[in-house]
Design a protein around this motif. Structure first.
Motif, short mmCIF file in Angstrom:
data_model
loop_
_atom_site.label_atom_id
_atom_site.label_comp_id
_atom_site.label_asym_id
_atom_site.label_seq_id
_atom_site.Cartn_x
_atom_site.Cartn_y
_atom_site.Cartn_z
N THR A 35 8.24 -4.47 -5.13
CA THR A 35 9.21 -3.97 -4.16
C THR A 35 8.56 -3.77 -2.80
N LEU A 36 7.36 -3.19 -2.80
CA LEU A 36 6.63 -3.01 -1.54
C LEU A 36 6.24 -4.35 -0.94
N THR A 37 5.85 -5.30 -1.80
CA THR A 37 5.46 -6.62 -1.32
C THR A 37 6.62 -7.32 -0.63
N ALA A 38 7.79 -7.27 -1.27
CA ALA A 38 8.97 -7.91 -0.69
C ALA A 38 9.47 -7.17 0.55
N GLY A 39 9.13 -5.88 0.64
CA GLY A 39 9.63 -5.08 1.75
C GLY A 39 9.21 -5.58 3.12
N PHE A 40 8.06 -6.25 3.19
CA PHE A 40 7.61 -6.76 4.49
C PHE A 40 8.49 -7.87 5.02
N TRP A 41 9.16 -8.58 4.13
CA TRP A 41 10.08 -9.61 4.58
C TRP A 41 11.36 -8.99 5.16
N HIS A 42 11.64 -7.76 4.76
CA HIS A 42 12.80 -7.07 5.34
C HIS A 42 12.58 -6.76 6.82
N ALA A 43 11.31 -6.66 7.22
CA ALA A 43 11.01 -6.41 8.63
C ALA A 43 11.28 -7.63 9.50
N GLN A 79 10.44 -11.48 -4.90
CA GLN A 79 9.59 -10.87 -5.92
C GLN A 79 9.21 -11.88 -7.00
N LEU A 80 10.19 -12.65 -7.47
CA LEU A 80 9.89 -13.63 -8.52
C LEU A 80 9.02 -14.77 -7.99
N SER A 81 9.22 -15.15 -6.72
CA SER A 81 8.37 -16.19 -6.11
C SER A 81 6.94 -15.71 -5.99
N THR A 82 6.77 -14.42 -5.71
CA THR A 82 5.42 -13.85 -5.62
C THR A 82 4.72 -13.92 -6.97
N LEU A 83 5.44 -13.62 -8.04
CA LEU A 83 4.86 -13.76 -9.37
C LEU A 83 4.48 -15.21 -9.65
N TYR A 124 2.21 -8.53 3.71
CA TYR A 124 2.58 -9.23 2.47
C TYR A 124 1.33 -9.75 1.75
N LEU A 125 0.41 -10.33 2.50
CA LEU A 125 -0.80 -10.87 1.88
C LEU A 125 -1.66 -9.76 1.27
N ALA A 126 -1.70 -8.59 1.93
CA ALA A 126 -2.47 -7.47 1.38
C ALA A 126 -1.86 -7.00 0.07
N CYS A 127 -0.53 -6.89 0.04
CA CYS A 127 0.16 -6.50 -1.20
C CYS A 127 -0.07 -7.56 -2.28
N PHE A 128 0.01 -8.82 -1.88
CA PHE A 128 -0.19 -9.90 -2.84
C PHE A 128 -1.60 -9.86 -3.42
N ALA A 129 -2.60 -9.56 -2.58
CA ALA A 129 -3.98 -9.50 -3.04
C ALA A 129 -4.16 -8.43 -4.10
#
Length: 424
Positions: free
Chosen positions: A105-113, A126-130, A277-282
């Motif tokens: 949720t936090l990872t996807a939240g950056f795209w809301h900005a 979220q599913l694409s991130t997985l 997003y990249l930080a959350c993804f890491a």
């Protein structure tokens, strides 16, 4: 028995450790802490860095002496027995239903900005991130190490731009309140929230077996990564406090992109969202890869079905990773369907992590010698104190632990009755 490839060195390891600790926290928690304690929260960051060092040193020493893909559960089992290893692994994996949806949720939240995403669009991100985690996990561990090192450098570079543009570099300590003016009684509550930022040490222990020189590089990478992450958090917190970009939940979750946009313009907002997003993804990537290696290691040692111990042609535990990603997908869909609140998910996950930390520190007391044993004892007391401070929020971990123990006893009783059907 085939083990994992040794791909990691000191630089890649440091980058992986730092980014796993930064994750989503670097762009959210400094603002949340500031909203709770204002400028006094800066002292809390310094205190937290000091408190977490005994835990980090203990993990470093254990990882150096016993490098193993099983991570913290393996260390716990080595010291306290196989049942405790299984309990720790269960608690570790039980983070998935609550912690993983929160991180996504936090990872996807950056795209809301950047874009007005609908609920369906949010789920798609979220599913694409997985999916990206699955693709990256199919490759050698060196690929993850390089990417996460670059992400760490990007975070440092963006934060450096904020400091230069905001003229913080000329007065770095101006935002730090005098000691006599600090409301020290308010800091324990803040520290309990901030401890989330240093959850990730246990996940890194799963990577110990993949270092080229684990005795030298693993403890240094862990300690350098902890210190690097700590100073980055402090630098971000100083910027948040100085410019006052904190307050309610919406302000806190968008504080860093808003701050960067104010100082660097609209391009800065895009840069902050991308780096966020990249930080959350890491961070997410390291956790999921750690879960996969835990399953692979236990299967490789005959504690789980042998099918999970298969490696792909790159030497990656891809079969185990696929199962973890499938479980993550189900948990994500459940959290999205039932609209589970983000903060509640994070609090429940925290209890599991800290309990595993405490068990690992107790294992350190038994496995280590000399000064490191006393350091592990201190670390175990600190973890126990943090766990108790969670109060009712620790209930998720306690209930899971109790359910696991009762289930084991029931299974032993059932097996005993089958072995001796005439027993009364």
């Amino acid at each position: 028995m085939g083990r994992l490839n040794k791909e990691l060195g000191l630089s890649y390891g440091t980058g992986m450790m730092a980014t796993s600790l930064l994750g989503s926290g670097i762009f959210v928690v400094p603002a949340v802490a500031a909203s709770l304690a204002g400028a006094d929260s800066l002292w809390a960051w310094l205190i937290l860095m000091i408190l977490v060092l005994p835990v980090a040193f203990t993990f470093a020493r254990l990882g150096r002496a016993f490098p193993h893909a099983g991570g913290a559960p393996h260390l716990i089992g080595r010291a306290l027995g196989i049942p405790m290893e299984k309990l720790a692994a269960f608690l570790f994996l039980a983070v998935l239903p609550v912690g993983l949806p929160a991180m996504l949720t936090l990872t996807a939240g950056f795209w809301h900005a950047l874009f007005p995403l609908s609920d369906n669009g949010d789920l798609l991100v979220q599913l694409s991130t997985l999916g990206l985690v699955l693709v990256l996990g199919s490759r050698k561990s060196g690929a993850s190490g390089l990417i996460q090192l670059l992400i760490a450098l990007a975070i440092i570079g963006l934060l450096a731009l904020v400091w230069v543009s905001g003229e913080l570099i000329h007065e770095p300590l101006a935002t730090l309140p005098p000691v006599e003016q600090v409301q020290w009684t308010a800091l324990p509550t803040v520290l309990a929230v901030m401890f989330w930022c240093f959850v990730g040490l246990e996940a890194f222990t799963h990577m110990g077996e993949e270092f080229k020189n684990p005795e030298r590089d693993f403890p240094l990478a862990l300690l350098f990564g902890v210190l690097l992450a700590g100073f980055i958090y402090l630098a971000c917190a100083m910027a948040v406090v100085k410019f006052g970009v904190f307050g309610n939940e919406l302000t806190n979750t968008t504080s860093f992109p808003v701050l960067v946009a104010a100082l660097l313009g609209e391009k800065g907002r895009w840069a902050a969202a991308l780096v966020g997003y990249l930080a959350c993804f890491a961070s997410l990537n390291l956790y999921v890869q750690g879960f996969a290696r835990l399953l692979w290691s236990m299967a490789d040692e005959g504690k789980l079905p042998a099918a999970l111990a298969q490696l792909n042609r790159n030497g990656s535990p891809f079969r185990a990773l696929t199962w973890v990603i499938a479980a993550c997908t189900l948990c994500t869909l459940a959290a999205w369907l039932f609209k589970l609140p983000l903060e509640a998910l994070m609090r429940y996950a925290n209890g599991n992590f800290i309990l595993v930390y405490w068990l690992a520190m107790v294992a350190g007391v038994k496995l280590l010698t000399g000064g490191y044993r006393w350091l592990a004892l201190l670390a175990s007391l600190l973890c126990l104190g943090v766990f108790v401070s969670l109060g009712l929020e620790a209930g998720y971990a306690l209930v899971l632990g109790a359910a696991f123990v009762l289930m084991r006893r029931w299974r032993r009783h059932k097996i005993g009755r089958k072995a001796n059907p005439t027993a009364s």
